[in-house]
Enzyme design. Structure first.
Site, PDB file in Angstrom:
ATOM      1  N   GLU A 146      -5.665  22.382  -2.453  1.00 10.65           N
ATOM      2  CA  GLU A 146      -6.960  23.065  -2.615  1.00 10.65           C
ATOM      3  C   GLU A 146      -6.881  24.201  -3.653  1.00 10.65           C
ATOM      4  OE1 GLU A 146      -7.776  24.867   1.113  1.00 10.65           O
ATOM      5  OE2 GLU A 146      -9.798  25.518   0.573  1.00 10.65           O
ATOM      6  N   ASP A 159      -1.907  26.210   7.077  1.00  8.44           N
ATOM      7  CA  ASP A 159      -1.347  26.277   5.720  1.00  8.44           C
ATOM      8  C   ASP A 159       0.153  26.572   5.657  1.00  8.44           C
ATOM      9  OD1 ASP A 159      -3.829  25.754   4.736  1.00  8.44           O
ATOM     10  OD2 ASP A 159      -4.320  27.845   4.276  1.00  8.44           O
ATOM     11  N   ASP A 174       1.511  29.348   5.515  1.00  6.70           N
ATOM     12  CA  ASP A 174       1.701  30.324   4.428  1.00  6.70           C
ATOM     13  C   ASP A 174       2.029  31.735   4.947  1.00  6.70           C
ATOM     14  OD1 ASP A 174      -0.742  30.873   5.541  1.00  6.70           O
ATOM     15  OD2 ASP A 174      -1.845  30.985   3.663  1.00  6.70           O
ATOM     16  N   GLY A 226      -8.875  31.708  10.318  1.00  7.90           N
ATOM     17  CA  GLY A 226      -9.059  30.246  10.351  1.00  7.90           C
ATOM     18  C   GLY A 226      -8.426  29.642  11.598  1.00  7.90           C
ATOM     19  N   THR A 263      -1.887  29.026  11.673  1.00  4.16           N
ATOM     20  CA  THR A 263      -2.596  28.619  10.456  1.00  4.16           C
ATOM     21  C   THR A 263      -2.040  27.281   9.982  1.00  4.16           C
ATOM     22  OG1 THR A 263      -2.855  29.046   8.095  1.00  4.16           O
ATOM     23  CG2 THR A 263      -1.076  30.208   9.153  1.00  4.16           C
ATOM     24  N   ARG A 295     -14.236  35.809  11.406  1.00  4.71           N
ATOM     25  CA  ARG A 295     -13.754  36.792  10.433  1.00  4.71           C
ATOM     26  C   ARG A 295     -14.592  38.030  10.686  1.00  4.71           C
ATOM     27  NH1 ARG A 295     -12.429  32.002   7.523  1.00  4.71           N
ATOM     28  NH2 ARG A 295     -10.165  32.039   7.394  1.00  4.71           N
ATOM     29  N   ASP A 314      -2.116  36.059   8.190  1.00  4.72           N
ATOM     30  CA  ASP A 314      -1.745  37.369   7.621  1.00  4.72           C
ATOM     31  C   ASP A 314      -2.838  38.426   7.777  1.00  4.72           C
ATOM     32  OD1 ASP A 314       0.792  36.975   6.802  1.00  4.72           O
ATOM     33  OD2 ASP A 314       0.296  36.485   4.722  1.00  4.72           O
ATOM     34  N   ARG A 361      -4.917  26.828   0.106  1.00  7.42           N
ATOM     35  CA  ARG A 361      -5.475  27.608  -1.005  1.00  7.42           C
ATOM     36  C   ARG A 361      -4.378  28.331  -1.781  1.00  7.42           C
ATOM     37  NH1 ARG A 361      -9.977  31.052   1.378  1.00  7.42           N
ATOM     38  NH2 ARG A 361     -10.485  29.134   2.440  1.00  7.42           N
TER      39      ARG A 361
HETATM   40  P1  ADP Z   1      -6.221  34.996   8.646  1.00  6.69           P
HETATM   41  O1  ADP Z   1      -5.833  35.800   9.835  1.00  6.69           O
HETATM   42  O2  ADP Z   1      -6.306  33.531   8.939  1.00  6.69           O
HETATM   43  O3  ADP Z   1      -5.376  35.341   7.438  1.00  6.69           O
HETATM   44  P2  ADP Z   1      -8.424  36.568   7.528  1.00  6.69           P
HETATM   45  O4  ADP Z   1      -7.662  36.967   6.320  1.00  6.69           O
HETATM   46  O5  ADP Z   1      -9.840  36.168   7.366  1.00  6.69           O
HETATM   47  O6  ADP Z   1      -7.742  35.356   8.297  1.00  6.69           O
HETATM   48  O7  ADP Z   1      -8.348  37.780   8.553  1.00  6.69           O
HETATM   49  C1  ADP Z   1      -8.946  37.705   9.823  1.00  6.69           C
HETATM   50  C2  ADP Z   1      -9.503  39.037  10.215  1.00  6.69           C
HETATM   51  O8  ADP Z   1      -8.449  40.012  10.304  1.00  6.69           O
HETATM   52  C3  ADP Z   1     -10.496  39.650   9.239  1.00  6.69           C
HETATM   53  O9  ADP Z   1     -11.795  39.159   9.373  1.00  6.69           O
HETATM   54  C4  ADP Z   1     -10.425  41.112   9.605  1.00  6.69           C
HETATM   55  O10 ADP Z   1     -11.185  41.402  10.766  1.00  6.69           O
HETATM   56  C5  ADP Z   1      -8.947  41.299   9.952  1.00  6.69           C
HETATM   57  N1  ADP Z   1      -8.261  41.837   8.762  1.00  6.69           N
HETATM   58  C6  ADP Z   1      -7.973  41.187   7.614  1.00  6.69           C
HETATM   59  N2  ADP Z   1      -7.386  42.008   6.707  1.00  6.69           N
HETATM   60  C7  ADP Z   1      -7.299  43.216   7.301  1.00  6.69           C
HETATM   61  C8  ADP Z   1      -6.799  44.492   6.904  1.00  6.69           C
HETATM   62  N3  ADP Z   1      -6.276  44.686   5.675  1.00  6.69           N
HETATM   63  N4  ADP Z   1      -6.885  45.510   7.783  1.00  6.69           N
HETATM   64  C9  ADP Z   1      -7.437  45.338   8.999  1.00  6.69           C
HETATM   65  N5  ADP Z   1      -7.924  44.163   9.440  1.00  6.69           N
HETATM   66  C10 ADP Z   1      -7.865  43.112   8.625  1.00  6.69           C
END
Ligand code: ADP
Length: 320
Positions: A223, A127, A129, A11, A125, A72, A103, A171
């Site tokens: 949310e 959030d 979080d 995000g 982020t 993503r 994360d 969230r």
């Molecule tokens: P954020 O970084 O905001 O938490 P996401 O959870 O959507 O957003 O994660 C962003 C991207 O990071 C994912 O689309 C994926 O490519 C990568 N990612 C997420 N989880 C994992 C994981 N367990 N192992 C490897 N890559 C991951």
């Protein structure tokens, strides 16, 4: 010349551009070739990147969103996706990647670091979080946007003696809700971290304040709690007060970053390059007690963070 990359993933958040700018500027000043990787891990897997220079990041410190775009990328979680990314890193002699995201993005950074490409995460982020950080890039801007929007709602809510039930982002975490709720004088704030009872925490509290003369009400709902439309209907039925539900949504993710977001993003971007300069990877840059620090990614992902329950209690004690 050593090459490093920078990407934004997951995000988006206001202030990501300020972090990119700091990475590019301090990277160039330290003699790195800096590649801007587009659309998060997708860009790394498919080699969608370009060389950035001091001027590529001009006039972006004040802009929301991310000039590198974000995405993503489920493919990156697979062994095949990871292999593609490593190949591209080899091709470009990439000796480090700065990953600005949440994360999920850090899990990707951990996996890539484990396979020999040092990565440094920067928490971006709205959030707030991320467990290892007191503060994440975009959080301050988002809180202020939420506050401004609720202030506007308050004007019309007050004019009509209504109740506004407002959903703000968050969230898994109630940081925006709690702080925007306090700043806007919400009668009740509902967050995912605290169980609530609708009758006790919404209706009874409204009745109590009504008895002392209050005629309009703001209810802030994170949310992750959701259900604002149903709540508005129930309030109208039980209290006889005309009620409206509003979901603020993605408006909270955009806009020009605040001073705090710009400054923290700059500090974090600078710190990330310092680490890569020393050949240190598998780290997350964080802010704790107003200091910029860094943690091992494994350690950071296993940390727990809890919301300030005293602040939550105070919010309700002074909202009567
Ligand atoms: P954020 O970084 O905001 O938490 P996401 O959870 O959507 O957003 O994660 C962003 C991207 O990071 C994912 O689309 C994926 O490519 C990568 N990612 C997420 N989880 C994992 C994981 N367990 N192992 C490897 N890559 C991951």
């Amino acid at each position: 010349m050593k090459t490093i990359g920078v990407l934004t993933s997951g995000g988006d958040a206001p202030g990501m551009n300020a972090a990119i700018r700091a990475v590019v500027r301090s990277g160039c000043e330290n003699g790195f070739r800096v590649m801007g990787i587009r659309r998060g891990w997708n860009g790394l897997m498919y080699g969608d990147m370009y060389e950035m220079n001091l001027r590529s990041v001009s006039n972006i410190i004040n802009r929301g969103g991310t000039i590198l775009y974000s995405a993503r990328s489920p493919e990156f979680k697979t062994e095949d996706g990871m292999k593609k990314a490593i190949e591209v890193c080899k091709e470009h002699n990439m000796e480090g990647v700065v990953v600005i995201g949440g994360d999920g993005s850090f899990r990707g950074a951990r996996d890539l670091s484990l396979r020999g490409v040092p990565c440094v995460g920067i928490p971006g982020t709205i959030d707030n979080d991320i467990a290892c950080c007191d503060y994440t890039i975009g959080y301050d801007t988002a809180m202020n946007t939420a506050m401004e929007m609720v202030d506007r709602l308050r004007d019309t809510t007050e004019s009509h003696d209504r109740c506004s039930v407002v959903e703000v982002m968050g969230r898994r975490a109630g940081y925006i809700a709690l702080n925007a709720g306090i700043a806007c004088g919400a009668t009740t704030i509902l967050i995912p971290e605290v169980d609530f009872d609708f009758e006790r925490d919404v209706i009874d509290r409204m009745k109590k304040t009504q008895k002392t003369g209050k005629r309009h009400f703001i209810i802030i709902v994170a949310e992750g709690v959701g259900g604002v439309a149903e709540m508005a209907k129930k309030i109208e039925a039980e209290m006889g007060v005309e009620s409206r539900a509003t979901v603020l949504g993605h408006v909270q993710r955009g806009g020009s970053p605040t001073v705090r977001d710009r400054v923290v993003a700059s500090q974090m971007g600078y710190k990330a390059v310092e680490l890569l300069k020393q050949g240190i990877g598998n780290r997350v840059v964080a802010m704790q007690k107003d200091e910029i620090v860094d943690f091992d990614i494994f350690e950071a992902l296993n940390m727990k963070k809890s919301i300030d329950l005293d602040l939550y209690k105070m919010a309700h004690e002074i909202s009567i």
